[in-house]
Design a protein around this motif. Structure first.
Motif: not given
Length: 84
Positions: A25-34
């Motif tokens: 998920l972090l790889s795909r969306f880039g951040s915890v906030a997203v």
């Protein structure tokens, strides 16, 4: 994650299942906030998602150390998926 499982079982589940999902998920969306924003959006669509997904999303947010204070999940039906 199985809530009633022993601590060492939950730790294994986190390491082998939850952590790889978080990494993807972090790889795909880039951040915890997203990720948090998308998870909260899905949780608001309570009638449109399978019942077991609500619990999975909450577990994911907890593992991401998202502050859930003030969140109201009282009308969320959390039910295990016994269809497998």
């Amino acid at each position: 994650m199985q809530v009633q499982a022993k601590d060492y079982i939950r730790e294994i589940q986190i390491r082998l299942i939850v952590q790889p999902v978080i990494e993807r998920l972090l790889s795909r969306f880039g951040s915890v906030a997203v990720i948090e924003a998308r998870a909260r959006q899905l949780l608001m669509e309570r009638g449109k998602i399978p019942r077991y997904i609500g619990g999975n999303l909450i577990n994911l947010l907890v593992q991401l150390q998202v502050d859930l204070r003030g969140s109201d999940f009282s009308d969320l039906v959390v039910q295990p998926d016994f269809s497998r």
